[in-house]
Motif scaffolding. Structure first.
Motif, short mmCIF file in Angstrom:
data_model
loop_
_atom_site.label_atom_id
_atom_site.label_comp_id
_atom_site.label_asym_id
_atom_site.label_seq_id
_atom_site.Cartn_x
_atom_site.Cartn_y
_atom_site.Cartn_z
N ALA A 42 0.83 -1.20 0.00
CA ALA A 42 0.00 0.00 0.00
C ALA A 42 0.87 1.25 0.00
O ALA A 42 0.50 2.27 -0.57
CB ALA A 42 -0.93 0.00 1.22
N GLY A 43 2.03 1.17 0.65
CA GLY A 43 2.91 2.31 0.69
C GLY A 43 4.07 2.14 1.64
O GLY A 43 4.15 1.16 2.38
N ILE A 44 4.96 3.13 1.60
CA ILE A 44 6.12 3.15 2.50
C ILE A 44 6.10 4.47 3.25
O ILE A 44 5.68 5.50 2.72
CB ILE A 44 7.45 2.94 1.74
CG1 ILE A 44 7.64 4.01 0.66
CG2 ILE A 44 7.51 1.54 1.13
CD1 ILE A 44 8.99 3.93 -0.07
N ILE A 45 6.57 4.42 4.49
CA ILE A 45 6.54 5.59 5.37
C ILE A 45 7.93 5.81 5.94
O ILE A 45 8.53 4.89 6.50
CB ILE A 45 5.56 5.38 6.54
CG1 ILE A 45 4.18 4.98 6.03
CG2 ILE A 45 5.49 6.62 7.42
CD1 ILE A 45 3.26 4.41 7.11
N LEU A 66 4.05 6.96 -1.32
CA LEU A 66 5.11 7.52 -0.47
C LEU A 66 4.52 8.44 0.58
O LEU A 66 3.77 9.37 0.26
CB LEU A 66 6.11 8.31 -1.32
CG LEU A 66 6.60 7.63 -2.61
CD1 LEU A 66 7.60 8.53 -3.31
CD2 LEU A 66 7.19 6.27 -2.31
N PHE A 67 4.90 8.22 1.85
CA PHE A 67 4.33 8.99 2.95
C PHE A 67 5.40 9.32 3.99
O PHE A 67 6.32 8.54 4.21
CB PHE A 67 3.20 8.21 3.62
CG PHE A 67 2.17 7.70 2.65
CD1 PHE A 67 1.20 8.54 2.13
CD2 PHE A 67 2.19 6.37 2.22
CE1 PHE A 67 0.26 8.08 1.22
CE2 PHE A 67 1.26 5.89 1.32
CZ PHE A 67 0.29 6.75 0.81
N THR A 68 5.23 10.47 4.62
CA THR A 68 6.15 10.87 5.68
C THR A 68 5.54 10.68 7.07
O THR A 68 6.19 10.95 8.06
CB THR A 68 6.61 12.33 5.51
OG1 THR A 68 5.46 13.17 5.44
CG2 THR A 68 7.47 12.49 4.26
N ALA A 71 -0.31 8.89 9.64
CA ALA A 71 -1.60 9.58 9.42
C ALA A 71 -1.79 9.90 7.94
O ALA A 71 -2.88 9.72 7.39
CB ALA A 71 -1.66 10.85 10.26
N GLN A 72 -0.74 10.37 7.30
CA GLN A 72 -0.81 10.68 5.87
C GLN A 72 -1.10 9.41 5.06
O GLN A 72 -1.93 9.43 4.15
CB GLN A 72 0.53 11.30 5.43
CG GLN A 72 0.58 11.75 4.00
CD GLN A 72 1.98 12.20 3.61
OE1 GLN A 72 2.97 11.53 3.89
NE2 GLN A 72 2.05 13.35 2.95
N PRO A 78 -7.01 2.49 2.71
CA PRO A 78 -6.96 1.46 3.74
C PRO A 78 -5.73 0.57 3.63
O PRO A 78 -5.16 0.40 2.55
CB PRO A 78 -8.23 0.66 3.50
CG PRO A 78 -8.49 0.81 2.04
CD PRO A 78 -8.02 2.20 1.69
N ALA A 79 -5.35 0.00 4.75
CA ALA A 79 -4.28 -1.01 4.80
C ALA A 79 -4.65 -2.00 5.89
O ALA A 79 -5.35 -1.66 6.85
CB ALA A 79 -2.93 -0.36 5.07
N ASP A 80 -4.20 -3.23 5.72
CA ASP A 80 -4.52 -4.30 6.67
C ASP A 80 -3.41 -4.53 7.68
O ASP A 80 -3.67 -4.93 8.82
CB ASP A 80 -4.73 -5.62 5.91
CG ASP A 80 -5.75 -5.49 4.79
OD1 ASP A 80 -6.91 -5.18 5.10
OD2 ASP A 80 -5.36 -5.67 3.62
N LEU A 81 -2.17 -4.31 7.26
CA LEU A 81 -1.02 -4.66 8.07
C LEU A 81 0.00 -3.54 8.05
O LEU A 81 0.33 -3.01 6.98
CB LEU A 81 -0.38 -5.95 7.52
CG LEU A 81 0.92 -6.42 8.15
CD1 LEU A 81 0.68 -6.88 9.59
CD2 LEU A 81 1.54 -7.55 7.33
N LEU A 82 0.50 -3.19 9.22
CA LEU A 82 1.58 -2.22 9.35
C LEU A 82 2.84 -2.97 9.76
O LEU A 82 2.84 -3.66 10.78
CB LEU A 82 1.24 -1.17 10.40
CG LEU A 82 2.34 -0.14 10.73
CD1 LEU A 82 2.66 0.71 9.49
CD2 LEU A 82 1.92 0.74 11.90
N VAL A 83 3.89 -2.85 8.96
CA VAL A 83 5.19 -3.42 9.31
C VAL A 83 6.04 -2.28 9.86
O VAL A 83 6.24 -1.27 9.18
CB VAL A 83 5.87 -4.05 8.08
CG1 VAL A 83 7.26 -4.54 8.44
CG2 VAL A 83 5.03 -5.19 7.52
#
Length: 195
Positions: A42-45, A66-68, A71-72, A78-83
C-alpha cells in the motif's frame, strides 16, 4: 503451488494491503511485499524524504505510495497490516498507532525494552482486537529447525545448557540503546532457546 490464504484473503479474496514504516531496516519488507502474491504494498513511510525518494526509485514505486507519516498514509487509503522497522525507542508508540488505525502489526525486534511497554502493547492489542507479531526470522533458519527436530526426536539427547557467543554486533551508540548485543542479536538466541 497453492499457498494457504492469509487472514485478510479469507475474508475478502484480495491481497493483504501492507504499509512499511521505517526504511532503514524496512527494505526487506518492501521487497517481500512486492514479490508476494498474497501481499500488496500500500505504501512506505519514512520521515526522511530523501530516503523515501531513494527507496521509491529503487523499487519503482508510485508517488501515491510515499508517505512521511502514518496519518498521511492512512488518509490515502486502507491497509490491513503495518510493518514497523523504525528505531526501537519508537516501537511502542508506532504499534499503538497502527492498532488505532485498525491494522494488525508486524514489528521488528526488539519489540520494546521494558516490561511496562510490553504490557502497554498487550493491553492495546486486546483493546483494539488486533494482532501483534515480532520478527523472529532466525527461528525459520534451516539449521535451527533441524536442531529443534533432532531435540524433539531425542536423537541428540536432552538440552541441559546453552552457550551463546557473538561474533557480529553493532556498536551500542549506533543502535541507540545500552544493551546492543542483547537487544540486537541476543533476542534471536533467546527466542531459539525458547522455541
Amino acid at each position: 503451488a497453492n499457498r494457504k490464504p492469509n487472514m485478510a484473503q479469507r475474508k475478502t479474496g484480495l491481497p493483504t494491503r501492507v504499509l512499511v514504516m521505517g526504511l532503514g531496516r524496512g527494505n526487506a519488507f518492501v521487497n517481500a511485499a512486492l514479490n508476494s502474491r498474497e501481499l500488496e504494498l500500500a505504501g512506505i513511510i519514512d520521515l526522511d524524504a530523501e530516503r523515501l525518494k531513494r527507496v521509491a526509485a529503487d523499487w519503482q514505486l508510485r508517488p501515491e505510495q510515499l508517505f512521511t507519516s502514518l496519518a498521511q498514509a492512512r488518509s490515502a487509503g486502507p491497509a490491513d497490516l503495518l510493518v514497523i522497522a523504525t528505531p526501537t525507542h519508537l516501537h511502542a508508540d508506532h504499534v499503538v498507532a497502527g492498532f488505532q488505525a485498525g491494522m494488525h502489526v508486524l514489528c521488528e525486534k526488539p519489540l520494546v525494552t521494558t516490561r511496562l511497554q510490553a504490557h502497554r502493547l498487550s493491553t492495546a492489542a486486546r483493546r483494539y482486537r488486533r494482532r501483534l507479531a515480532v520478527v523472529q526470522n532466525m527461528r525459520f533458519n534451516p539449521l535451527a529447525r533441524r536442531c529443534r527436530e533432532l531435540l524433539a526426536e531425542g536423537a541428540i539427547g536432552r538440552l541441559n545448557s546453552l552457550e551463546i557467543n557473538f561474533h557480529r554486533w553493532r556498536p551500542a551508540l549506533k543502535l541507540g540503546h545500552p544493551h546492543a548485543v542483547l537487544f540486537n542479536h541476543g533476542v534471536h538466541h533467546i527466542d531459539l532457546a525458547r522455541s
